[in-house]
Enzyme design. Structure first.
Site, PDB file in Angstrom:
ATOM      1  N   HIS A 134       0.861  -1.272  -0.054  1.00  0.00           N
ATOM      2  CA  HIS A 134       0.175   0.112  -0.010  1.00  0.00           C
ATOM      3  C   HIS A 134       0.923   1.115  -0.050  1.00  0.00           C
ATOM      4  O   HIS A 134       1.823   1.262   0.591  1.00  0.00           O
ATOM      5  CB  HIS A 134      -0.961   0.073   1.368  1.00  0.00           C
ATOM      6  CG  HIS A 134      -1.953   1.149   1.039  1.00  0.00           C
ATOM      7  ND1 HIS A 134      -1.538   2.559   1.505  1.00  0.00           N
ATOM      8  CD2 HIS A 134      -3.307   1.055   0.742  1.00  0.00           C
ATOM      9  CE1 HIS A 134      -2.767   3.100   1.408  1.00  0.00           C
ATOM     10  NE2 HIS A 134      -3.692   2.288   0.870  1.00  0.00           N
ATOM     11  N   GLU A 136       0.661   4.047   1.497  1.00  0.00           N
ATOM     12  CA  GLU A 136       1.136   4.455   2.787  1.00  0.00           C
ATOM     13  C   GLU A 136       2.289   4.085   3.464  1.00  0.00           C
ATOM     14  O   GLU A 136       2.968   4.607   4.062  1.00  0.00           O
ATOM     15  CB  GLU A 136      -0.254   4.735   3.571  1.00  0.00           C
ATOM     16  CG  GLU A 136      -0.044   5.359   4.754  1.00  0.00           C
ATOM     17  CD  GLU A 136      -1.355   5.400   5.890  1.00  0.00           C
ATOM     18  OE1 GLU A 136      -2.361   5.349   5.429  1.00  0.00           O
ATOM     19  OE2 GLU A 136      -0.940   5.201   7.050  1.00  0.00           O
ATOM     20  N   CYS A 205      -6.755   6.340  11.905  1.00  0.00           N
ATOM     21  CA  CYS A 205      -7.120   7.930  11.999  1.00  0.00           C
ATOM     22  C   CYS A 205      -8.640   8.064  12.480  1.00  0.00           C
ATOM     23  O   CYS A 205      -9.376   6.811  12.418  1.00  0.00           O
ATOM     24  CB  CYS A 205      -7.182   8.501  10.777  1.00  0.00           C
ATOM     25  SG  CYS A 205      -8.332   8.036   9.524  1.00  0.00           S
ATOM     26  N   SER A 233      -9.277   1.091  -2.591  1.00  0.00           N
ATOM     27  CA  SER A 233      -9.167   2.006  -1.397  1.00  0.00           C
ATOM     28  C   SER A 233      -9.082   1.191  -0.173  1.00  0.00           C
ATOM     29  O   SER A 233     -10.121   0.246   0.288  1.00  0.00           O
ATOM     30  CB  SER A 233     -10.306   2.895  -1.384  1.00  0.00           C
ATOM     31  OG  SER A 233     -10.776   3.263  -0.085  1.00  0.00           O
TER      32      SER A 233
HETATM   33 FE1  SF4 Z   1      -6.441   8.866   5.398  1.00  0.00          FE
HETATM   34 FE2  SF4 Z   1      -8.480  10.511   5.541  1.00  0.00          FE
HETATM   35 FE3  SF4 Z   1      -7.471   9.312   7.697  1.00  0.00          FE
HETATM   36 FE4  SF4 Z   1      -6.207  11.202   6.625  1.00  0.00          FE
HETATM   37  S1  SF4 Z   1      -8.244  11.526   7.713  1.00  0.00           S
HETATM   38  S2  SF4 Z   1      -5.341   9.326   7.413  1.00  0.00           S
HETATM   39  S3  SF4 Z   1      -6.840  11.014   4.414  1.00  0.00           S
HETATM   40  S4  SF4 Z   1      -8.684   8.327   5.969  1.00  0.00           S
END
Ligand code: SF4
Length: 317
Positions: A134, A136, A205, A233
């Protein structure tokens, strides 16, 4: 002439809330739009700005050109780095080529990069919980010299992991993981390495956490869950998994054209949500398609209120 009216079947729709765009996605898309407004087209974007086909197609129409590597960009056009973050070598290369670059890395991903750097400076061996390949994960591992971060994907990986120094370990995570799967992996690590340093506030997050929480609530009451989002995604795929684990049939679809009405045969209640990179208009598209066939009773299921917003880079603010 007589009219025969056929009663349409009724369908309850539970709309998960929050769903769809998070603050990091909002910001990343705005950075591309503003960059095009300010510098004119084309603006290059390294990797899909966010993992959603519709978002990418719309930005292409506005003048964005998507590439996978910096070397595909001409040096005299601006380039935007995607919300997922990039290895340190990427901005370094852009600087060396004197390119104008704009970093759309989500601030919550940058926060994990900073944590990784702190652990490294403190001499800790770092474990990253995430999915191999991924972007990230590639970006986070690329903050530090090769070999300083070990990727762990599963509880089995955690059981098999052999650290150099068990007393001097830390873990960080990808931001869009399954909250429950990650808790299991963390528990497995902590059982083996009780001193392992953990994030102050978890790395998954707020948007990922809230969307999964909302899906769990919706899944308790629905027979089928529709998740708007693209197959690449991470957080959208996780929403479908969370729904399945909660006992509902879950489908991931890019838009209303992916909806197969046969899925809804005999179904009284359907849940609808959208991944953090999926525009709300796609949800509306599915509701419109459902309304052609059913008498809809729509109910919004609120799991959390979100107020997070992120500032744009100064040059575009
Ligand atoms: Fe990814 Fe959105 Fe979380 Fe930021 S807020 S880490 S862009 S899912």
């Amino acid at each position: 002439m007589s009219h025969i009216s056929v009663a349409r079947p009724s369908l309850t729709v539970l709309l998960a809330s929050p769903r769809g765009f998070c603050a990091g996605v909002d910001r990343a898309i705005l950075i591309v739009e503003r960059a095009i407004g300010r510098y004119g087209a084309p603006v290059y974007v390294r990797h899909e700005i966010v993992h959603n086909r519709h978002v990418v197609e719309r930005l292409k129409a506005l003048g964005a050109i998507f590439v996978e590597e910096l070397e595909e960009c001409p040096p005299d056009r601006p380039v935007v780095f995607s919300a997922h973050g990039v290895p340190k070598a990427v901005p370094a290369e852009a600087r060396a080529r004197k390119m104008l670059f704009l970093d759309a890395t989500c601030p919550l991903v940058s926060k994990v990069h900073v944590e990784a750097g702190r652990h490294f400076e403190a001499g800790r061996e770092i474990v990253l919980i995430g999915h191999a390949g991924h972007p990230e994960v590639v970006g986070t591992m690329g903050q530090l010299p090769e070999g300083s971060v070990t990727l762990i994907e599963t509880v089995e990986d955690a059981a098999a992991f052999t650290p150099k120094d068990a007393a001097n370990l830390a873990f960080i995570t990808q931001t869009t993981l399954s909250v429950d799967d990650t808790a299991e992996i963390v528990a497995a690590l902590k059982a083996r390495f009780p001193q392992i340093a953990a994030p102050h506030k978890e790395d998954i997050c707020y948007a990922t956490t809230n969307r999964q929480e909302a899906v769990k609530t919706v899944a308790e009451r629905c027979d089928v869950l529709l998740v708007l989002g693209s197959a690449n995604s991470s957080n959208s795929v996780r929403l479908a998994e969370v729904g399945r684990r909660a006992g509902t049939r879950a489908y991931l679809l890019d838009d209303a054209s992916g909806l197969n009405l046969a899925w809804l045969e005999g179904v009284a209640t359907v849940g609808v949500t959208a991944g953090a990179s999926a525009p709300e208009m796609l949800v509306q598209g599915v509701l419109d398609r459902l309304a052609e066939r059913f008498d809809l009773a729509i109910e919004e299921i609120d799991a959390a209120r979100e107020t997070v917003t992120f500032k744009l880079p100064k040059v575009l603010a």
